[in-house]
Design an enzyme around this catalytic site. Structure first.
Site, mmCIF file in Angstrom:
data_model
loop_
_atom_site.group_PDB
_atom_site.id
_atom_site.type_symbol
_atom_site.label_atom_id
_atom_site.label_comp_id
_atom_site.label_asym_id
_atom_site.label_seq_id
_atom_site.Cartn_x
_atom_site.Cartn_y
_atom_site.Cartn_z
ATOM 1 N N GLY A 201 2.375 2.219 -2.596
ATOM 2 C CA GLY A 201 3.509 1.751 -3.397
ATOM 3 C C GLY A 201 3.794 2.630 -4.602
ATOM 4 N N THR B 270 0.866 -1.183 0.000
ATOM 5 C CA THR B 270 0.000 0.000 0.000
ATOM 6 C C THR B 270 0.907 1.240 0.000
ATOM 7 O OG1 THR B 270 -0.224 0.296 2.407
ATOM 8 C CG2 THR B 270 -1.735 -1.270 1.348
ATOM 9 N N SER C 68 4.925 5.759 -4.338
ATOM 10 C CA SER C 68 5.768 6.880 -3.945
ATOM 11 C C SER C 68 6.757 6.447 -2.863
ATOM 12 C CB SER C 68 4.846 7.991 -3.399
ATOM 13 O OG SER C 68 5.592 9.077 -2.909
ATOM 14 N N GLY C 69 7.863 7.141 -2.784
ATOM 15 C CA GLY C 69 8.779 7.041 -1.651
ATOM 16 C C GLY C 69 9.214 5.640 -1.273
ATOM 17 N N ILE C 70 9.102 5.329 0.017
ATOM 18 C CA ILE C 70 9.564 4.047 0.551
ATOM 19 C C ILE C 70 8.790 2.888 -0.081
ATOM 20 C CG2 ILE C 70 9.670 2.660 2.671
ATOM 21 C CD1 ILE C 70 10.003 5.409 4.201
ATOM 22 N N GLY C 71 7.482 3.077 -0.257
ATOM 23 C CA GLY C 71 6.651 2.015 -0.831
ATOM 24 C C GLY C 71 7.062 1.696 -2.262
ATOM 25 N N TYR D 134 0.767 12.298 15.015
ATOM 26 C CA TYR D 134 1.341 11.294 14.107
ATOM 27 C C TYR D 134 1.928 10.146 14.929
ATOM 28 C CZ TYR D 134 4.740 9.429 10.692
ATOM 29 O OH TYR D 134 5.491 8.615 9.869
HETATM 30 P P1 NAP Z 1 5.262 9.347 0.569
HETATM 31 O O1 NAP Z 1 6.276 9.357 -0.518
HETATM 32 O O2 NAP Z 1 4.455 10.561 0.809
HETATM 33 O O3 NAP Z 1 4.314 8.087 0.383
HETATM 34 C C1 NAP Z 1 3.110 7.948 1.098
HETATM 35 C C2 NAP Z 1 2.255 6.972 0.327
HETATM 36 O O4 NAP Z 1 1.023 6.754 1.018
HETATM 37 C C3 NAP Z 1 1.917 7.484 -1.062
HETATM 38 O O5 NAP Z 1 2.043 6.407 -1.959
HETATM 39 C C4 NAP Z 1 0.457 7.907 -0.934
HETATM 40 O O6 NAP Z 1 -0.186 7.759 -2.191
HETATM 41 C C5 NAP Z 1 -0.047 6.898 0.090
HETATM 42 N N1 NAP Z 1 -1.226 7.370 0.815
HETATM 43 C C6 NAP Z 1 -1.325 8.432 1.641
HETATM 44 N N2 NAP Z 1 -2.582 8.552 2.096
HETATM 45 C C7 NAP Z 1 -3.295 7.525 1.552
HETATM 46 C C8 NAP Z 1 -4.646 7.099 1.639
HETATM 47 N N3 NAP Z 1 -5.542 7.756 2.386
HETATM 48 N N4 NAP Z 1 -5.021 6.000 0.934
HETATM 49 C C9 NAP Z 1 -4.137 5.335 0.165
HETATM 50 N N5 NAP Z 1 -2.847 5.675 0.051
HETATM 51 C C10 NAP Z 1 -2.434 6.763 0.735
HETATM 52 O O7 NAP Z 1 5.953 9.047 1.972
HETATM 53 P P2 NAP Z 1 6.986 7.936 2.481
HETATM 54 O O8 NAP Z 1 8.022 8.670 3.205
HETATM 55 O O9 NAP Z 1 7.362 6.993 1.404
HETATM 56 O O10 NAP Z 1 6.064 7.215 3.586
HETATM 57 C C11 NAP Z 1 5.797 5.821 3.568
HETATM 58 C C12 NAP Z 1 5.524 5.388 4.994
HETATM 59 O O11 NAP Z 1 6.706 5.589 5.779
HETATM 60 C C13 NAP Z 1 4.409 6.170 5.689
HETATM 61 O O12 NAP Z 1 3.624 5.293 6.472
HETATM 62 C C14 NAP Z 1 5.175 7.131 6.588
HETATM 63 O O13 NAP Z 1 4.423 7.516 7.715
HETATM 64 C C15 NAP Z 1 6.369 6.281 6.958
HETATM 65 N N6 NAP Z 1 7.536 7.046 7.429
HETATM 66 C C16 NAP Z 1 8.184 7.900 6.587
HETATM 67 C C17 NAP Z 1 9.283 8.612 7.057
HETATM 68 C C18 NAP Z 1 10.051 9.586 6.197
HETATM 69 O O14 NAP Z 1 10.853 10.370 6.738
HETATM 70 N N7 NAP Z 1 9.881 9.592 4.894
HETATM 71 C C19 NAP Z 1 9.714 8.446 8.375
HETATM 72 C C20 NAP Z 1 9.009 7.549 9.191
HETATM 73 C C21 NAP Z 1 7.936 6.860 8.698
HETATM 74 P P3 NAP Z 1 -1.320 8.784 -2.694
HETATM 75 O O15 NAP Z 1 -0.918 10.152 -2.284
HETATM 76 O O16 NAP Z 1 -1.392 8.578 -4.166
HETATM 77 O O17 NAP Z 1 -2.549 8.317 -1.996
#
Ligand code: NAP
Length: 248
Positions: free
Chosen positions: A14, A12, A16-19, A150
């Site tokens: 997937g 999920t 963007s970013g880490i996914g 958060y």
């Molecule tokens: P990201 O690039 O913003 O990716 C977030 C992803 O979640 C996007 O694919 C977005 O796709 C999806 N998303 C958000 N809301 C959604 C919803 N309501 N329904 C379905 N999809 C949804 O951020 P990321 O950094 O890769 O984050 C991935 C995970 O790592 C998150 O759980 C985040 O909390 C966690 N995390 C990140 C960091 C960091 O520094 N980057 C640190 C700690 C934890 P759409 O916008 O297309 O829906």
């Protein structure tokens, strides 16, 4: 042989970013990947980029019906899956005194409810010996300024995971938490920090991290791959991947 040959993996968030980095690595390792996200154009482009026949599905993880419909589709297409990565998440930094009811509810609807009901819908389809990876955050266990709501929405995930390990033990399904520290992804643009303040924020973060820099999505993907494949005796852990920031 590739480490995920013949496996079906759902990620999920997937697109963007880490996914997305995780989906790419899993596909390189031979998995048939299915990604989800809300933005159709970004989901389609990501599925093409990931390759190996990756499928993109649009939907909002905060909506229960999405998970039910998605599970039915996965069942119809593949008859089951091996790896579920509950990774979609949102963040908006705010001091507690400024958090609105809507912001509070959105964090818990996506980060907490979205994970719970995603696993509830998909778990019956996970094959024996499969595994679940839940993306939490360093913020769940360490104070970070303005992360309170958060952090609370992510902290519940460790409790879910501990319970799921026992609930699913007859089927030998492992459940682990992956907790990133600060990683350079699109999410940084969603923190409520203006463009002008971004470089200052990023260098401030880098100074706080013993590794001297923020993480890269590919580094989190490597950790997810370990949990999904080689870590066959790793169950119920929280793997913090943060360049040592939890100690700083
Ligand atoms: P990201 O690039 O913003 O990716 C977030 C992803 O979640 C996007 O694919 C977005 O796709 C999806 N998303 C958000 N809301 C959604 C919803 N309501 N329904 C379905 N999809 C949804 O951020 P990321 O950094 O890769 O984050 C991935 C995970 O790592 C998150 O759980 C985040 O909390 C966690 N995390 C990140 C960091 C960091 O520094 N980057 C640190 C700690 C934890 P759409 O916008 O297309 O829906």
């Amino acid at each position: 042989m590739k480490s995920l040959e013949g496996k079906i993996a759902v990620i999920t968030g997937g697109n963007s970013g880490i996914g997305k980095a995780t989906a790419k690595l899993f596909a390189q390792e031979g998995a048939q990947v299915i990604i989800t996200g809300r933005r159709p154009d970004v989901v389609d482009a990501a599925a093409k980029e990931i390759g190996n026949g990756a499928i993109g599905v649009c939907g909002d993880v905060a909506i229960l019906e999405f998970h039910q419909r998605f599970a039915e589709d996965v069942n119809k297409w593949f008859g089951g899956l091996d790896i579920y990565v509950a990774n979609a998440g949102v963040i908006n930094l705010e001091a507690s005194k400024n958090v609105s009811e809507a912001e509070y509810d959105n964090h818990f609807a996506v980060n907490t409810r979205g994970v719970f009901f995603g696993v509830q819908a998909i778990a019956p389809l996970i094959r024996d010996g499969g595994n679940i990876i839940v993306t939490s955050s360093l913020a769940a266990t360490k104070f970070l300024p303005h992360h309170t709501v958060y952090a609370g929405s992510k902290a519940a995930l460790a409790a879910f995971a501990r319970n799921w390990v026992i609930e699913f033990k007859e089927r030998r399904i492992r459940v682990n938490i992956l907790s990133p520290g600060p990683v350079e992804t699109e999410i940084l643009g969603k923190l409520g920090i203006g463009e002008a303040d971004r470089p200052g924020f990023e260098s401030h973060m880098a100074n706080l991290i013993p590794a001297g820099r923020m993480g890269r999505p590919e580094e989190l993907a490597e950790a997810a791959l370990f949990l999904a494949s080689k870590g066959a005796f790793v169950n119920g852990v929280e793997l913090i991947v943060d360049g040592g920031m939890s100690l700083a």
